[in-house]
Scaffold this motif. Structure first.
Motif: not given
Length: 350
Positions: A147-153, A158-164, A166-170
């Protein structure tokens, strides 16, 4: 996520906000009504009031959510969804567009709300997880990856990450100006568990580029240190440009049932082969066609050679299919099949 709220109807101000909102765990399993509006239009205010009243109705309030989009901020979205007037109310369920109401008809709106809530079996209680076969889960995962060339699971958005992590990856992706989509694994327990098996990677976040697993946060950091991250992104951008060029070429090829790529114009041909081509067409009384002057776009000139595996011009296409060059048309003319080949079975262009 940048949003504003009037009573309980959220106004989303950008495509990114809408994409995040529609995928959020609190919305994805509800029937979502998206009101495309212009605030200065009186009937849009009436629609907002009606939607707010419906969403507060005890019959619907647990199964229904509502948001509104200012048409002035969503021009690409309007084109994509073929919206030519406001108000328009779009119906979404599990991120998919399933219905719409153009204009304001409260009776029609209520009928469709009841129909889709019953059809989708949306309940006020959290739906029980359904057992999915391995094949169907794998299909869903592959659909997400494509569905997208680049996708992050990730966990959260991104505006409300639920773990550190995920926040760092964004943060890393934003810092490198990477355009990406995301999937919140907290919103789908089946995908959360099965993706670990699919990728043979047991933690989140997981970053995929062109369907290929890059890894998690540590791998991203390691690739940045050794320069591989920017190289991978550069390769992805190059691949994306190639895909975009192919789409562009196909859009040109399908501009008309009979499409010809030439040097110059029919009135002013810029090479002998192009001049011969129009002499041949005039003799056959073939006048219904479109042309593209490849001298005006060097990129198209070179890439179309690769696309067709044909190194010279002119190039002739019928109903999107490559026929050949001038020599092929001369042969068809000798065989008496030129007119039939170039004008027969065209169908209707849309």
């Amino acid at each position: 996520m940048s949003t504003s709220t009037t009573s309980e109807v959220q106004s989303l101000n950008s495509q990114k906000d809408f994409d995040e909102f529609i995928k959020s765990s609190t919305i994805v399993n509800k029937l979502l009504l998206v009101h495309v509006e212009l605030e200065q239009i009186p009937v849009c205010k009436t629609v907002n009031e009606a939607l707010l009243a419906i969403s507060r109705d005890t019959e619907f309030q647990q199964q229904l959510s509502v948001c509104r989009l200012n048409a002035d901020h969503f021009t690409d979205f309007l084109t994509l969804q073929n919206i030519h007037a406001v108000p328009t109310v779009l119906f979404y369920y599990q991120t998919k567009l399933i219905d719409r109401v153009d204009g304001f008809n409260q009776s029609d709106l209520l009928k469709k709300i009841k129909y889709h809530i019953n059809k989708s079996q949306i309940t006020s209680n959290k739906a029980e997880s359904k057992t999915e076969t391995d094949a169907s889960v794998e299909k869903r995962i592959k659909e997400l990856l494509s569905s997208s060339p680049i996708i992050l699971f990730m966990k959260g958005t991104p505006s409300d990450p639920q773990c550190g992590f995920s926040r760092q990856a964004c943060h890393i992706l934003d810092e490198h100006h990477v355009k990406y989509t995301y999937f919140d694994v907290l919103s789908d327990q089946i995908i959360r568990e099965e993706l670990k098996k699919f990728s043979n990677w047991n933690t989140y976040p997981q970053l995929y580029v062109d369907g290929e697993l890059i890894g998690g946060l540590d791998i991203m950091k390691q690739m940045i240190e050794n320069g591989e991250f920017d190289l991978k992104l550069s390769q992805q951008k190059s691949n994306e440009k190639e895909k975009d060029m192919r789409k562009y070429l196909e859009s040109l090829i399908n501009q008309a049932p009979l499409m010809m790529f030439i040097k110059g114009t029919p009135e002013t041909p810029r090479c002998g082969f192009t001049k011969e081509l129009f002499n041949l067409l005039n003799q056959a009384n073939i006048k219904d066609y479109k042309t593209f002057d490849i001298l005006q776009d060097e990129n198209v000139r070179q890439k179309l050679k690769e696309y067709s595996s044909w190194q010279t011009y002119p190039q002739i296409y019928v109903n999107g299919q490559f026929i050949g060059g001038l020599d092929v048309l001369k042969q068809l003319n000798e065989e008496g099949t030129l007119v039939e080949t170039l004008t027969g079975n065209r169908g209707v262009a849309v």
